[in-house]
Motif scaffolding. Sequence first.
Motif, PDB file in Angstrom:
ATOM      1  N   VAL A 344       0.845  -1.201   0.000  1.00  0.00           N
ATOM      2  CA  VAL A 344       0.000   0.000   0.000  1.00  0.00           C
ATOM      3  C   VAL A 344       0.880   1.250   0.000  1.00  0.00           C
ATOM      4  N   LEU A 345       1.910   1.224   0.821  1.00  0.00           N
ATOM      5  CA  LEU A 345       2.793   2.391   0.926  1.00  0.00           C
ATOM      6  C   LEU A 345       3.482   2.688  -0.402  1.00  0.00           C
ATOM      7  N   ILE A 346       3.939   1.670  -1.093  1.00  0.00           N
ATOM      8  CA  ILE A 346       4.559   1.879  -2.405  1.00  0.00           C
ATOM      9  C   ILE A 346       3.560   2.536  -3.350  1.00  0.00           C
ATOM     10  N   GLY A 347       2.321   2.072  -3.322  1.00  0.00           N
ATOM     11  CA  GLY A 347       1.311   2.646  -4.206  1.00  0.00           C
ATOM     12  C   GLY A 347       1.019   4.104  -3.895  1.00  0.00           C
ATOM     13  N   VAL A 348       0.855   4.436  -2.611  1.00  0.00           N
ATOM     14  CA  VAL A 348       0.482   5.814  -2.262  1.00  0.00           C
ATOM     15  C   VAL A 348       1.663   6.765  -2.290  1.00  0.00           C
ATOM     16  N   ASN A 349       2.888   6.245  -2.332  1.00  0.00           N
ATOM     17  CA  ASN A 349       4.057   7.127  -2.417  1.00  0.00           C
ATOM     18  C   ASN A 349       4.522   7.352  -3.853  1.00  0.00           C
ATOM     19  N   ILE A 350       4.517   6.329  -4.671  1.00  0.00           N
ATOM     20  CA  ILE A 350       4.947   6.472  -6.063  1.00  0.00           C
ATOM     21  C   ILE A 350       3.792   6.952  -6.941  1.00  0.00           C
ATOM     22  N   GLY A 351       2.598   6.443  -6.701  1.00  0.00           N
ATOM     23  CA  GLY A 351       1.439   6.775  -7.519  1.00  0.00           C
ATOM     24  C   GLY A 351       1.164   8.259  -7.688  1.00  0.00           C
ATOM     25  N   PRO A 352       1.318   9.103  -6.650  1.00  0.00           N
ATOM     26  CA  PRO A 352       1.003  10.525  -6.784  1.00  0.00           C
ATOM     27  C   PRO A 352       1.835  11.290  -7.814  1.00  0.00           C
ATOM     28  N   ASN A 353       2.880  10.698  -8.333  1.00  0.00           N
ATOM     29  CA  ASN A 353       3.644  11.389  -9.378  1.00  0.00           C
ATOM     30  C   ASN A 353       2.874  11.469 -10.700  1.00  0.00           C
ATOM     31  N   LEU A 354       1.705  10.863 -10.747  1.00  0.00           N
ATOM     32  CA  LEU A 354       0.917  10.888 -11.977  1.00  0.00           C
ATOM     33  C   LEU A 354       0.101  12.170 -12.118  1.00  0.00           C
ATOM     34  N   THR A 355      -0.424  12.698 -11.015  1.00  0.00           N
ATOM     35  CA  THR A 355      -1.278  13.887 -11.086  1.00  0.00           C
ATOM     36  C   THR A 355      -0.891  14.887 -10.015  1.00  0.00           C
ATOM     37  N   TYR A 356      -1.251  16.162 -10.256  1.00  0.00           N
ATOM     38  CA  TYR A 356      -1.005  17.201  -9.257  1.00  0.00           C
ATOM     39  C   TYR A 356      -1.666  16.873  -7.925  1.00  0.00           C
ATOM     40  N   ALA A 357      -2.891  16.359  -7.989  1.00  0.00           N
ATOM     41  CA  ALA A 357      -3.681  16.155  -6.779  1.00  0.00           C
ATOM     42  C   ALA A 357      -3.306  14.886  -6.025  1.00  0.00           C
ATOM     43  N   GLY A 358      -2.329  14.134  -6.523  1.00  0.00           N
ATOM     44  CA  GLY A 358      -1.986  12.866  -5.909  1.00  0.00           C
ATOM     45  C   GLY A 358      -1.444  12.982  -4.501  1.00  0.00           C
ATOM     46  N   SER A 359      -0.708  14.044  -4.225  1.00  0.00           N
ATOM     47  CA  SER A 359      -0.174  14.239  -2.878  1.00  0.00           C
ATOM     48  C   SER A 359      -0.124  15.721  -2.558  1.00  0.00           C
ATOM     49  N   LEU A 360      -0.199  16.020  -1.277  1.00  0.00           N
ATOM     50  CA  LEU A 360      -0.106  17.413  -0.837  1.00  0.00           C
ATOM     51  C   LEU A 360       1.276  17.974  -1.146  1.00  0.00           C
ATOM     52  N   ALA A 361       2.288  17.130  -1.107  1.00  0.00           N
ATOM     53  CA  ALA A 361       3.649  17.588  -1.402  1.00  0.00           C
ATOM     54  C   ALA A 361       3.753  18.113  -2.826  1.00  0.00           C
ATOM     55  N   THR A 362       3.118  17.414  -3.773  1.00  0.00           N
ATOM     56  CA  THR A 362       3.158  17.867  -5.163  1.00  0.00           C
ATOM     57  C   THR A 362       2.435  19.192  -5.336  1.00  0.00           C
ATOM     58  N   LEU A 363       1.320  19.374  -4.646  1.00  0.00           N
ATOM     59  CA  LEU A 363       0.598  20.648  -4.709  1.00  0.00           C
ATOM     60  C   LEU A 363       1.455  21.781  -4.165  1.00  0.00           C
ATOM     61  N   LEU A 364       2.135  21.513  -3.056  1.00  0.00           N
ATOM     62  CA  LEU A 364       2.999  22.528  -2.466  1.00  0.00           C
ATOM     63  C   LEU A 364       4.181  22.820  -3.382  1.00  0.00           C
ATOM     64  N   TRP A 365       4.735  21.791  -4.001  1.00  0.00           N
ATOM     65  CA  TRP A 365       5.858  21.972  -4.935  1.00  0.00           C
ATOM     66  C   TRP A 365       5.440  22.844  -6.111  1.00  0.00           C
TER      67      TRP A 365
END
Length: 409
Positions: A344-365
């Motif tokens: 699960v962790l691999i999915g939720v950590n690598i997966g967000p690189n697909l879209t802006y909304a995937g992780s809060l870190a990407t939105l902040l970046w």
Amino acid sequence: MTLLVAVLLFAVARPRGLPEAVLAVPAAALAVGAGIVSPGHAWEEIQRLGPVVGFLAAVLVLAHFCDVEGLFTACGAWTARRAAGRPVRLLTAVFVLASLITAVLSLDATVVLLTPVVLATATRMGVEARPHLYACAHLSNTASLLLPVSNLTNLLAFAASGLTFTRFAALMALPWLVAIIAEYLVFRRFFDRELATPLPSPGPAGPAEPLPLFALVTVGCTLAGFVVASAVGISPAWAALAGALVLAGRALARRKATPLTVVRSAAPAFLAFVLALGVVVRAVVDHGLADALRRVLPGGTGLLALLAVAVLAAVLANLINNLPAVLVLLPLTAGAGPGVVLAVLIGVNIGPNLTYAGSLATLLWRRIAQQQGHRIGLGEFTRLGLLAVPAALVPAVAALWLSLNVVGP
């Protein structure tokens, strides 16, 4: 579900720069007041997240005062010297730095503190900034697989897995490494033209910056403290708190900080957002989402089962953000053993690189990049993600399966 969507949209847009908690906290209160989630379940969720949020606060303070000590300035100077005016060398140096900083000081340090340094270094060298800028975003997610402290999702998974700090790191070391290598190969191919562009002359590398030895020793002792605390059955949060207090105390004594700046460095508004989001997600789980996911979650701990779990987690992260995704999935998978939790962790950590909304870190970046005058194209970001996510996720899961069979769960 409407409340969750509203909270996430507000977190993405952040109108007028308002903190995410501005809507999340009232939404959580509304969920309790309207009976969507019982007060008992809400309090249970807050208690579950409380130690994790405290751990996160200590790591954020630690990272902030590493910056005050000059760690990231020294990293920028080292990167410029290592690159010697060559874009490929700069990309390699950024990958090394971002991977280590993300793993040790959390993805927030890479996004907030390293990204501006990388942009300034690329501008000073006169190279195209986009490959190095995107590397900071991708590695803030992908390179956060290694340690429990690397990401808030890791802290949650660590608590659910029942693993010690060292066993968690041992199981995730190979997935972390192969995912980073896969990302690097994709970046070399995707940005081949930008990286091959010759420079008329090497840009100035800048003067050598002295290494902030006090900060490095403190971080090293804190990491050792994580290992020792986990081995003797004490929460690693105490080691994080000790490291944060040492660096914050030094800054206060040297008048480089005030008590208010110490509090602000812990991002209290974001911590409140995390707790409130947990309550809202619990409401969604109690009203059918958990049952729906339970029906599609594969059983077993074989390679294909782990891969299916990781893909499901990645898809869910891009639909509702990775933090709600991990909050939903961990209670459903914890009983299957640490291997499934780590998938699960691999999915939720690598997966967000697909879209802006995937992780809060990407939105902040994205917000930081735009503040620095760099336009981020949705099409290019998505095309890169479509290549990088499967290229990193599949071998990372295979590496996890191998680690589980060699190291043991």
